[in-house]
Design an enzyme around this catalytic site. Sequence first.
Site, PDB file in Angstrom:
ATOM      1  N   LYS A  68       0.815  -1.210   0.000  1.00 20.13           N
ATOM      2  CA  LYS A  68       0.000   0.000   0.000  1.00 20.13           C
ATOM      3  C   LYS A  68       0.852   1.266   0.000  1.00 20.13           C
ATOM      4  CE  LYS A  68      -2.336   0.259   3.736  1.00 20.13           C
ATOM      5  NZ  LYS A  68      -1.983   1.361   4.654  1.00 20.13           N
ATOM      6  N   ARG A 104      -8.867   4.940   9.910  1.00 20.62           N
ATOM      7  CA  ARG A 104      -8.636   3.679  10.613  1.00 20.62           C
ATOM      8  C   ARG A 104      -9.887   3.231  11.348  1.00 20.62           C
ATOM      9  NH1 ARG A 104      -2.854   3.287  11.540  1.00 20.62           N
ATOM     10  NH2 ARG A 104      -2.211   2.382   9.578  1.00 20.62           N
ATOM     11  N   ARG A 156      10.315 -10.046   4.307  1.00 21.96           N
ATOM     12  CA  ARG A 156      10.468  -8.632   3.984  1.00 21.96           C
ATOM     13  C   ARG A 156      11.787  -8.093   4.502  1.00 21.96           C
ATOM     14  NH1 ARG A 156       5.695  -4.307   4.781  1.00 21.96           N
ATOM     15  NH2 ARG A 156       6.061  -4.534   6.980  1.00 21.96           N
ATOM     16  N   ARG A 214      13.642  -8.106   8.183  1.00 17.71           N
ATOM     17  CA  ARG A 214      13.154  -7.390   9.363  1.00 17.71           C
ATOM     18  C   ARG A 214      13.004  -8.355  10.529  1.00 17.71           C
ATOM     19  NH1 ARG A 214       9.257  -2.821   7.684  1.00 17.71           N
ATOM     20  NH2 ARG A 214       8.377  -3.337   9.694  1.00 17.71           N
ATOM     21  N   ARG A 258      -0.406  -9.137  13.502  1.00 16.18           N
ATOM     22  CA  ARG A 258      -0.601  -7.838  12.840  1.00 16.18           C
ATOM     23  C   ARG A 258      -1.753  -7.907  11.848  1.00 16.18           C
ATOM     24  NH1 ARG A 258       4.735  -6.121  10.115  1.00 16.18           N
ATOM     25  NH2 ARG A 258       3.506  -4.383   9.352  1.00 16.18           N
TER      26      ARG A 258
END
Length: 219
Positions: free
Chosen positions: A21, A96, A132, A159, A170
Amino acid sequence: MKADPATALNLVMLGPPGAGKGTQAERFAQSHGVPKISTGEILREAVADETALGRAAKEVMDAGRLIGDDIMVGIVRERLARADAKAGFVLDGFPRTVTQAAALDEMLGTEPLVVVDIVVPEETLVRRLASRRMCEDCAHSALPEEQGCPKCGGALVVRVDDGAGVVLERLRVYTEQTAPIVEFYRGRPNFRAIDGTRSPEEVQDAICAAVATVSGGAA
Ligand SMILES: [Zn+2]
Protein backbone atom coordinates in the site's frame (compact mmCIF):
# COMPACT_ATOMS: atom_id res chain seq x y z
CA MET A 1 -5.55 26.39 -5.38
CA LYS A 2 -7.06 26.60 -8.83
CA ALA A 3 -8.50 23.13 -9.34
CA ASP A 4 -12.22 22.61 -9.54
CA PRO A 5 -13.13 20.69 -6.37
CA ALA A 6 -15.60 18.58 -8.36
CA THR A 7 -12.69 17.00 -10.25
CA ALA A 8 -10.30 16.73 -7.32
CA LEU A 9 -8.49 13.41 -7.22
CA ASN A 10 -9.12 12.29 -3.67
CA LEU A 11 -8.02 8.74 -2.99
CA VAL A 12 -8.11 6.56 0.10
CA MET A 13 -5.94 3.47 -0.08
CA LEU A 14 -6.81 0.50 2.10
CA GLY A 15 -4.83 -2.73 2.34
CA PRO A 16 -3.20 -4.97 4.92
CA PRO A 17 0.47 -4.82 5.92
CA GLY A 18 2.42 -6.49 3.12
CA ALA A 19 -0.05 -5.50 0.39
CA GLY A 20 2.34 -2.84 -0.91
CA LYS A 21 0.00 0.00 0.00
CA GLY A 22 2.72 2.49 0.93
CA THR A 23 4.58 1.89 -2.32
CA GLN A 24 1.41 2.20 -4.37
CA ALA A 25 0.37 5.38 -2.58
CA GLU A 26 3.80 6.84 -3.29
CA ARG A 27 3.66 5.90 -6.98
CA PHE A 28 0.15 7.21 -7.40
CA ALA A 29 1.07 10.50 -5.75
CA GLN A 30 4.05 10.95 -8.05
CA SER A 31 2.29 9.97 -11.28
CA HIS A 32 -0.79 12.11 -10.54
CA GLY A 33 0.92 15.11 -8.97
CA VAL A 34 -0.98 14.94 -5.68
CA PRO A 35 0.52 14.69 -2.17
CA LYS A 36 0.74 11.35 -0.41
CA ILE A 37 -0.56 11.93 3.08
CA SER A 38 0.48 9.27 5.54
CA THR A 39 -0.89 9.63 9.06
CA GLY A 40 2.39 8.50 10.61
CA GLU A 41 4.24 11.30 8.83
CA ILE A 42 1.77 14.11 9.50
CA LEU A 43 1.49 13.06 13.12
CA ARG A 44 5.28 13.31 13.54
CA GLU A 45 5.21 16.67 11.73
CA ALA A 46 2.48 18.06 13.98
CA VAL A 47 4.40 16.95 17.05
CA ALA A 48 7.65 18.45 15.73
CA ASP A 49 5.93 21.73 14.78
CA GLU A 50 4.30 21.84 18.22
CA THR A 51 0.89 22.73 16.83
CA ALA A 52 -1.97 22.60 19.34
CA LEU A 53 -2.96 19.17 18.03
CA GLY A 54 0.66 18.05 17.92
CA ARG A 55 1.11 18.92 21.58
CA ALA A 56 -2.10 17.09 22.45
CA ALA A 57 -0.92 14.06 20.47
CA LYS A 58 2.45 14.07 22.22
CA GLU A 59 0.78 14.13 25.62
CA VAL A 60 -1.33 11.09 24.68
CA MET A 61 1.64 9.17 23.30
CA ASP A 62 3.88 10.07 26.25
CA ALA A 63 1.21 8.61 28.51
CA GLY A 64 1.43 5.40 26.47
CA ARG A 65 -2.08 5.70 25.08
CA LEU A 66 -3.28 5.48 21.48
CA ILE A 67 -4.16 8.62 19.52
CA GLY A 68 -7.94 8.90 19.47
CA ASP A 69 -10.24 9.87 16.62
CA ASP A 70 -10.52 13.54 17.66
CA ILE A 71 -6.79 14.27 17.41
CA MET A 72 -6.28 12.14 14.29
CA VAL A 73 -9.21 13.74 12.48
CA GLY A 74 -7.99 17.19 13.49
CA ILE A 75 -4.49 16.56 12.17
CA VAL A 76 -5.80 15.18 8.87
CA ARG A 77 -8.22 18.10 8.56
CA GLU A 78 -5.37 20.60 8.96
CA ARG A 79 -3.24 18.74 6.42
CA LEU A 80 -6.04 18.53 3.82
CA ALA A 81 -6.68 22.26 4.17
CA ARG A 82 -3.22 23.06 2.80
CA ALA A 83 -2.96 24.39 -0.74
CA ASP A 84 -1.15 21.38 -2.21
CA ALA A 85 -4.08 19.09 -1.35
CA LYS A 86 -6.71 21.20 -3.11
CA ALA A 87 -6.43 19.26 -6.38
CA GLY A 88 -6.41 15.94 -4.58
CA PHE A 89 -4.45 13.62 -2.31
CA VAL A 90 -3.70 10.01 -1.50
CA LEU A 91 -4.42 9.04 2.09
CA ASP A 92 -2.39 6.19 3.58
CA GLY A 93 -3.27 5.04 7.09
CA PHE A 94 -6.49 7.03 7.37
CA PRO A 95 -9.33 6.38 8.02
CA ARG A 96 -8.64 3.68 10.61
CA THR A 97 -12.10 3.78 12.18
CA VAL A 98 -15.64 4.32 10.92
CA THR A 99 -15.75 7.55 12.95
CA GLN A 100 -12.72 8.79 10.99
CA ALA A 101 -14.31 7.69 7.70
CA ALA A 102 -17.47 9.63 8.50
CA ALA A 103 -15.37 12.68 9.47
CA LEU A 104 -13.55 12.47 6.12
CA ASP A 105 -16.89 12.46 4.29
CA GLU A 106 -17.87 15.55 6.20
CA MET A 107 -14.55 17.29 5.36
CA LEU A 108 -14.95 16.54 1.65
CA GLY A 109 -18.58 17.60 1.36
CA THR A 110 -19.53 17.19 -2.29
CA GLU A 111 -15.98 16.45 -3.49
CA PRO A 112 -15.55 12.96 -4.96
CA LEU A 113 -13.70 10.27 -3.02
CA VAL A 114 -12.28 7.12 -4.57
CA VAL A 115 -11.57 4.21 -2.24
CA VAL A 116 -9.22 1.45 -3.37
CA ASP A 117 -8.85 -1.72 -1.30
CA ILE A 118 -5.73 -3.74 -2.18
CA VAL A 119 -6.72 -7.34 -1.52
CA VAL A 120 -4.10 -10.03 -0.87
CA PRO A 121 -4.78 -13.50 0.62
CA GLU A 122 -3.37 -14.15 4.09
CA GLU A 123 -0.96 -16.93 2.99
CA THR A 124 0.62 -14.56 0.47
CA LEU A 125 0.94 -11.79 3.05
CA VAL A 126 2.57 -14.09 5.59
CA ARG A 127 5.05 -15.25 2.97
CA ARG A 128 5.80 -11.68 1.88
CA LEU A 129 6.08 -10.24 5.37
CA ALA A 130 8.22 -13.08 6.72
CA SER A 131 10.79 -12.40 3.99
CA ARG A 132 10.47 -8.63 3.98
CA ARG A 133 13.72 -6.75 4.04
CA MET A 134 14.59 -3.27 5.12
CA CYS A 135 17.66 -1.05 4.89
CA GLU A 136 19.74 -1.43 8.04
CA ASP A 137 20.78 2.22 7.81
CA CYS A 138 17.65 4.20 6.88
CA ALA A 139 14.83 1.63 7.44
CA HIS A 140 13.63 1.89 3.83
CA SER A 141 11.23 -1.04 3.12
CA ALA A 142 12.82 -2.89 0.22
CA LEU A 143 10.98 -4.21 -2.83
CA PRO A 144 11.68 -7.87 -3.66
CA GLU A 145 13.77 -6.94 -6.71
CA GLU A 146 16.03 -4.46 -4.94
CA GLN A 147 19.58 -5.60 -4.21
CA GLY A 148 20.69 -2.60 -2.16
CA CYS A 149 18.92 0.39 -0.62
CA PRO A 150 17.85 2.75 -3.44
CA LYS A 151 17.84 5.68 -1.01
CA CYS A 152 21.18 5.44 0.75
CA GLY A 153 22.96 2.39 -0.68
CA GLY A 154 22.79 0.57 2.67
CA ALA A 155 22.52 -3.20 3.06
CA LEU A 156 19.07 -4.84 3.03
CA VAL A 157 18.35 -7.18 5.92
CA VAL A 158 15.30 -9.27 6.88
CA ARG A 159 13.15 -7.39 9.36
CA VAL A 160 13.59 -8.91 12.78
CA ASP A 161 10.08 -8.03 13.96
CA ASP A 162 8.40 -9.98 11.17
CA GLY A 163 8.37 -13.55 12.53
CA ALA A 164 5.30 -15.62 11.53
CA GLY A 165 3.52 -15.21 14.87
CA VAL A 166 4.01 -11.44 14.85
CA VAL A 167 2.86 -11.29 11.22
CA LEU A 168 -0.35 -13.23 11.90
CA GLU A 169 -1.12 -11.02 14.89
CA ARG A 170 -0.60 -7.84 12.84
CA LEU A 171 -2.89 -9.19 10.13
CA ARG A 172 -5.52 -10.17 12.68
CA VAL A 173 -5.47 -6.68 14.21
CA TYR A 174 -5.61 -5.10 10.76
CA THR A 175 -8.58 -7.19 9.63
CA GLU A 176 -10.43 -6.56 12.87
CA GLN A 177 -9.89 -2.79 12.59
CA THR A 178 -10.43 -2.46 8.88
CA ALA A 179 -13.36 -4.77 8.14
CA PRO A 180 -15.91 -2.17 9.36
CA ILE A 181 -14.29 0.52 7.17
CA VAL A 182 -14.39 -1.69 4.08
CA GLU A 183 -18.07 -2.33 4.87
CA PHE A 184 -18.60 1.43 5.28
CA TYR A 185 -17.30 2.05 1.74
CA ARG A 186 -18.12 -1.15 -0.12
CA GLY A 187 -21.56 -0.19 -1.38
CA ARG A 188 -20.37 3.04 -2.97
CA PRO A 189 -19.94 3.45 -6.72
CA ASN A 190 -16.40 4.83 -6.13
CA PHE A 191 -15.17 1.76 -4.23
CA ARG A 192 -12.82 -0.65 -6.00
CA ALA A 193 -11.24 -3.86 -4.71
CA ILE A 194 -7.90 -4.44 -6.47
CA ASP A 195 -6.10 -7.78 -6.74
CA GLY A 196 -2.82 -7.12 -4.93
CA THR A 197 -1.16 -10.46 -5.75
CA ARG A 198 0.12 -9.16 -9.09
CA SER A 199 3.36 -7.27 -9.73
CA PRO A 200 3.67 -3.70 -8.37
CA GLU A 201 3.41 -2.39 -11.96
CA GLU A 202 0.19 -4.31 -12.63
CA VAL A 203 -1.31 -3.20 -9.34
CA GLN A 204 -0.35 0.39 -10.15
CA ASP A 205 -2.05 0.12 -13.56
CA ALA A 206 -5.17 -1.37 -11.97
CA ILE A 207 -5.36 1.50 -9.47
CA CYS A 208 -4.97 4.12 -12.22
CA ALA A 209 -7.65 2.37 -14.29
CA ALA A 210 -9.99 2.24 -11.31
CA VAL A 211 -9.52 5.93 -10.57
CA ALA A 212 -10.04 6.82 -14.24
CA THR A 213 -13.36 4.96 -14.42
CA VAL A 214 -14.78 6.20 -11.15
CA SER A 215 -13.74 9.82 -11.55
CA GLY A 216 -15.03 10.09 -15.08
CA GLY A 217 -11.60 10.19 -16.71
CA ALA A 218 -10.22 13.02 -14.58
CA ALA A 219 -7.14 10.89 -13.86
ZN1 LIG B 1 18.90 3.08 3.15
